[in-house]
Motif scaffolding. Structure first.
Motif, PDB file in Angstrom:
ATOM      1  N   TRP A  61       0.860  -1.187   0.000  1.00  0.00           N
ATOM      2  CA  TRP A  61       0.000   0.000   0.000  1.00  0.00           C
ATOM      3  C   TRP A  61       0.891   1.229   0.000  1.00  0.00           C
ATOM      4  O   TRP A  61       2.063   1.183   0.370  1.00  0.00           O
ATOM      5  CB  TRP A  61      -0.955   0.031   1.194  1.00  0.00           C
ATOM      6  N   ASN A  62       0.322   2.343  -0.435  1.00  0.00           N
ATOM      7  CA  ASN A  62       1.118   3.570  -0.557  1.00  0.00           C
ATOM      8  C   ASN A  62       0.584   4.685   0.321  1.00  0.00           C
ATOM      9  O   ASN A  62       0.722   5.861   0.020  1.00  0.00           O
ATOM     10  CB  ASN A  62       1.171   4.040  -2.018  1.00  0.00           C
ATOM     11  N   ASP A  63      -0.055   4.319   1.430  1.00  0.00           N
ATOM     12  CA  ASP A  63      -0.550   5.309   2.367  1.00  0.00           C
ATOM     13  C   ASP A  63      -0.133   4.902   3.776  1.00  0.00           C
ATOM     14  O   ASP A  63       0.457   3.852   3.982  1.00  0.00           O
ATOM     15  CB  ASP A  63      -2.075   5.446   2.259  1.00  0.00           C
ATOM     16  N   SER A  64      -0.456   5.700   4.739  1.00  0.00           N
ATOM     17  CA  SER A  64      -0.012   5.462   6.118  1.00  0.00           C
ATOM     18  C   SER A  64      -1.121   4.888   6.991  1.00  0.00           C
ATOM     19  O   SER A  64      -1.145   5.129   8.198  1.00  0.00           O
ATOM     20  CB  SER A  64       0.512   6.773   6.723  1.00  0.00           C
ATOM     21  N   ARG A  65      -2.018   4.124   6.386  1.00  0.00           N
ATOM     22  CA  ARG A  65      -3.095   3.521   7.166  1.00  0.00           C
ATOM     23  C   ARG A  65      -2.527   2.645   8.286  1.00  0.00           C
ATOM     24  O   ARG A  65      -1.484   2.004   8.112  1.00  0.00           O
ATOM     25  CB  ARG A  65      -3.994   2.691   6.259  1.00  0.00           C
ATOM     26  N   LEU A  67      -3.240  -0.627  10.532  1.00  0.00           N
ATOM     27  CA  LEU A  67      -4.052  -1.844  10.691  1.00  0.00           C
ATOM     28  C   LEU A  67      -3.667  -2.469  12.034  1.00  0.00           C
ATOM     29  O   LEU A  67      -2.889  -3.428  12.107  1.00  0.00           O
ATOM     30  CB  LEU A  67      -3.812  -2.806   9.531  1.00  0.00           C
ATOM     31  N   ALA A  68      -4.222  -1.916  13.076  1.00  0.00           N
ATOM     32  CA  ALA A  68      -3.801  -2.286  14.433  1.00  0.00           C
ATOM     33  C   ALA A  68      -4.175  -3.716  14.802  1.00  0.00           C
ATOM     34  O   ALA A  68      -3.558  -4.312  15.688  1.00  0.00           O
ATOM     35  CB  ALA A  68      -4.409  -1.310  15.437  1.00  0.00           C
ATOM     36  N   LYS A  69      -5.179  -4.290  14.127  1.00  0.00           N
ATOM     37  CA  LYS A  69      -5.636  -5.635  14.481  1.00  0.00           C
ATOM     38  C   LYS A  69      -5.017  -6.733  13.609  1.00  0.00           C
ATOM     39  O   LYS A  69      -5.226  -7.922  13.872  1.00  0.00           O
ATOM     40  CB  LYS A  69      -7.161  -5.696  14.384  1.00  0.00           C
ATOM     41  N   LEU A  70      -4.260  -6.340  12.607  1.00  0.00           N
ATOM     42  CA  LEU A  70      -3.695  -7.327  11.677  1.00  0.00           C
ATOM     43  C   LEU A  70      -2.639  -8.189  12.371  1.00  0.00           C
ATOM     44  O   LEU A  70      -1.664  -7.677  12.926  1.00  0.00           O
ATOM     45  CB  LEU A  70      -3.074  -6.622  10.470  1.00  0.00           C
ATOM     46  N   LYS A  71      -2.837  -9.509  12.318  1.00  0.00           N
ATOM     47  CA  LYS A  71      -1.901 -10.457  12.928  1.00  0.00           C
ATOM     48  C   LYS A  71      -1.188 -11.331  11.892  1.00  0.00           C
ATOM     49  O   LYS A  71      -0.079 -11.804  12.142  1.00  0.00           O
ATOM     50  CB  LYS A  71      -2.633 -11.348  13.930  1.00  0.00           C
ATOM     51  N   ILE A  72      -1.841 -11.574  10.744  1.00  0.00           N
ATOM     52  CA  ILE A  72      -1.274 -12.457   9.725  1.00  0.00           C
ATOM     53  C   ILE A  72      -1.257 -11.730   8.386  1.00  0.00           C
ATOM     54  O   ILE A  72      -2.288 -11.222   7.931  1.00  0.00           O
ATOM     55  CB  ILE A  72      -2.088 -13.755   9.594  1.00  0.00           C
ATOM     56  N   LEU A  73      -0.095 -11.695   7.730  1.00  0.00           N
ATOM     57  CA  LEU A  73       0.044 -11.130   6.393  1.00  0.00           C
ATOM     58  C   LEU A  73       0.753 -12.156   5.517  1.00  0.00           C
ATOM     59  O   LEU A  73       1.927 -12.457   5.721  1.00  0.00           O
ATOM     60  CB  LEU A  73       0.831  -9.821   6.437  1.00  0.00           C
ATOM     61  N   ASP A  74       0.014 -12.703   4.550  1.00  0.00           N
ATOM     62  CA  ASP A  74       0.541 -13.739   3.664  1.00  0.00           C
ATOM     63  C   ASP A  74       0.405 -13.272   2.220  1.00  0.00           C
ATOM     64  O   ASP A  74      -0.697 -13.195   1.674  1.00  0.00           O
ATOM     65  CB  ASP A  74      -0.233 -15.049   3.881  1.00  0.00           C
ATOM     66  N   LEU A  75       1.545 -12.965   1.599  1.00  0.00           N
ATOM     67  CA  LEU A  75       1.576 -12.517   0.201  1.00  0.00           C
ATOM     68  C   LEU A  75       2.357 -13.505  -0.660  1.00  0.00           C
ATOM     69  O   LEU A  75       2.982 -13.121  -1.644  1.00  0.00           O
ATOM     70  CB  LEU A  75       2.208 -11.121   0.115  1.00  0.00           C
ATOM     71  N   SER A  76       2.333 -14.763  -0.314  1.00  0.00           N
ATOM     72  CA  SER A  76       3.110 -15.784  -1.025  1.00  0.00           C
ATOM     73  C   SER A  76       2.807 -15.787  -2.519  1.00  0.00           C
ATOM     74  O   SER A  76       1.678 -15.520  -2.940  1.00  0.00           O
ATOM     75  CB  SER A  76       2.808 -17.163  -0.440  1.00  0.00           C
ATOM     76  N   ASP A  77       3.852 -16.086  -3.318  1.00  0.00           N
ATOM     77  CA  ASP A  77       3.738 -16.203  -4.775  1.00  0.00           C
ATOM     78  C   ASP A  77       3.399 -14.881  -5.452  1.00  0.00           C
ATOM     79  O   ASP A  77       2.919 -14.862  -6.583  1.00  0.00           O
ATOM     80  CB  ASP A  77       2.691 -17.261  -5.159  1.00  0.00           C
ATOM     81  N   SER A  88       5.554  -0.234  10.623  1.00  0.00           N
ATOM     82  CA  SER A  88       5.084   0.520  11.783  1.00  0.00           C
ATOM     83  C   SER A  88       3.566   0.709  11.771  1.00  0.00           C
ATOM     84  O   SER A  88       2.968   0.993  12.814  1.00  0.00           O
ATOM     85  CB  SER A  88       5.768   1.888  11.832  1.00  0.00           C
ATOM     86  N   THR A  89       2.944   0.520  10.600  1.00  0.00           N
ATOM     87  CA  THR A  89       1.489   0.665  10.493  1.00  0.00           C
ATOM     88  C   THR A  89       0.745  -0.621  10.850  1.00  0.00           C
ATOM     89  O   THR A  89      -0.487  -0.641  10.898  1.00  0.00           O
ATOM     90  CB  THR A  89       1.097   1.104   9.073  1.00  0.00           C
ATOM     91  N   SER A 110      11.801  -1.296   9.553  1.00  0.00           N
ATOM     92  CA  SER A 110      10.814  -1.133  10.627  1.00  0.00           C
ATOM     93  C   SER A 110      10.306  -2.467  11.157  1.00  0.00           C
ATOM     94  O   SER A 110       9.594  -2.506  12.162  1.00  0.00           O
ATOM     95  CB  SER A 110       9.626  -0.296  10.130  1.00  0.00           C
ATOM     96  N   ILE A 111      10.700  -3.566  10.524  1.00  0.00           N
ATOM     97  CA  ILE A 111      10.306  -4.884  11.026  1.00  0.00           C
ATOM     98  C   ILE A 111      10.818  -5.077  12.459  1.00  0.00           C
ATOM     99  O   ILE A 111      10.237  -5.840  13.243  1.00  0.00           O
ATOM    100  CB  ILE A 111      10.830  -6.011  10.100  1.00  0.00           C
ATOM    101  N   GLY A 112      11.873  -4.388  12.806  1.00  0.00           N
ATOM    102  CA  GLY A 112      12.446  -4.504  14.139  1.00  0.00           C
ATOM    103  C   GLY A 112      11.559  -3.958  15.252  1.00  0.00           C
ATOM    104  O   GLY A 112      11.849  -4.167  16.431  1.00  0.00           O
TER     105      GLY A 112
END
Length: 442
Positions: A61-65, A67-77, A88-89, A110-112
């Motif tokens: 994404w290209n904005d500063s939204r 997503l405080a509740k997001l626990k899983i992000l899977d962008l495989s393939d 940080s978002t 920022s993953i740190g």
């Protein structure tokens, strides 16, 4: 659809805006997501899990939204994705999966700041060379997978500070050295390192050509180095390293009291320390490790009382010590040990013996007391003349016997085997029966 919480789409394009989609979604699963980025008007404020596998994303994404509740992000393939999002978002992320993102070359520093991140799976991100230094400061990461990241060259020395790390998988990478600080990882249970970059396969042909060229250069210069000591790895129960360039292992390998699985197949070892301290070892694989009689003697195999599977195939030794003390041993693999002359007395617990193409083998153990034997394969062991007590095992528990090519065994043994097999419907190799019938045994 205001109450919709789970949205699952497959290979679908939406015309018009995304603002009309349900704004209370908790899980978004969209295979073949068609856009180059997640649009600003797609309300994901309540989402807990995002699965956008095989997407067309260039950036997330290209904005500063936030997503405080997001626990899983899977962008495989997502083959076109070149960099990770700014983390940080998404401060509460727990699981990050970017498998097979072949063009991903950068993970944002920022993953740190992700204090709850526990799983990071970047397998087959073939353009990725490193992780930011900030990543190694995370105390929460339990699993790190970098399999087939063929350009990934180095784990930072600060990895020793990742106190929760339990599983480290770095198979088929460009890593040539494991940091000595790893001995501080008291919770580390599994390490898997098999740098065989020449076996990597990609769907993208251009990427495949680049990787093959890189692999040739890589193989000509690399040499794997392990830490001089592993004594601090008190929780380690699985160690898998397969590399022909590995010639030694730490001298205190036998101090890994929790180790249950040790796999060093095809490491060209010049020496191996005593394994007498590995009281919990269940599975030992030393296939093709250049083991000589001297190394076998130092190893002290008879002290591995918990061992169930022992694979010593494709080695150079001529004899083995007694294995009778291994009262839990179920499987012994000696295939292609072409210098092996004698197999020692075996424990009563043994169920499977593999000794294919042991062309120097002459002396077989007495099977009278091996009361649980299910399967024996002695294909091509043409020097074997007799197998004491084999007829007793045949009558008791044997289910498969393959002695194709054992053409010099005595007529008495041939007759015993065939008679028992006919009475019990034992599975015999047809080639054995054909050969022996031509010899006049029926």
């Amino acid at each position: 659809m205001k109450r919709l919480r789970f949205l699952k789409l497959r290979n679908l394009e939406i015309t018009g805006g995304y603002k009309y989609l349900p704004n209370k979604l908790e899980c978004l699963d969209w295979l073949d997501f068609p856009l180059k980025s997640i649009p600003r008007d797609f309300n994901l404020g309540e989402v807990v899990a995002i699965y956008l596998r095989r997407s067309q994303l260039r950036y997330v994404w290209n904005d500063s939204r936030v997503l405080a509740k997001l626990k899983i992000l899977d962008l495989s393939d997502s083959y076109f994705l070149k960099q990770s999002p700014e983390f940080s978002t998404i401060p509460n992320l727990e699981k990050l999966v970017f498998r097979h993102c072949h063009n991903l070359s950068e993970v944002h520093h920022s993953i740190g700041a992700l204090g709850r991140l526990s799983t990071v799976d970047l397998a087959q991100c073939s353009s990725l060379k490193e992780l930011p230094t900030s990543f190694y400061k995370l105390k929460s990461v339990v699993t790190l997978v970098l399999d087939r990241c063929v350009r990934f060259e180095k784990l930072d020395e600060e990895i020793g500070d990742m106190t929760s790390l339990s599983t480290l998988r770095v198979n088929e990478t460009a890593i040539t050295e494991l940091p000595s600080s790893m001995v501080r990882l008291k919770n580390l249970r599994c390490v898997s390192l098999r740098p065989r970059s020449d076996m990597v396969r990609f769907e993208n042909r251009e990427c495949l050509c680049r990787t093959k060229s890189y692999s040739r250069e890589y193989r000509s210069t690399r040499r794997l180095l392990l830490p001089p000591s592993v004594q601090g790895l008190s929780s380690l129960d699985t160690l898998r390293i397969s590399d022909r360039d590995l010639t030694y292992v730490p001298k205190d390998l036998g101090s890994l009291a929790s180790l249950k699985n040790l796999d060093l197949q095809f490491c060209t070892l010049q020496s191996l320390p005593s394994l007498s301290g590995l009281n919990r070892l269940v599975d030992l694989n030393l296939t093709g490790c250049n083991l000589t009689d001297e190394i076998i003697k130092i190893m002290d195999l008879g002290s591995l009382f918990s061992l169930k599977l022992l694979d010593l195939s494709r080695n150079s030794f001529t004899s083995l010590p007694s294995l009778c003390s291994l009262s839990k041993l179920k499987t012994l693999d000696l295939n292609y040990c072409e210098n092996l002359v004698a197999i020692p007395k075996l424990p009563a617990s043994l169920m499977m013996l593999e000794a294919k193409k042991c062309t120097a083998l002459v002396i077989m153990p007495d099977f009278s007391s091996v009361c649980n034997m299910r399967r024996i394969r002695l294909l091509g062991c043409y020097k074997v003349v007799d197998v004491p007590g084999l007829d007793r095992s045949l009558k008791n528990t044997m289910r498969l016997l393959n002695m194709a090519g054992c053409n010099n065994i005595t007529a008495t043994l041939k007759e015993k085997i065939l008679r028992v097999s006919l009475s019990l419907s034992l599975s015999l190799s047809s080639s054995i029966v054909n050969i022996w019938c031509r010899d006049g045994i029926s």
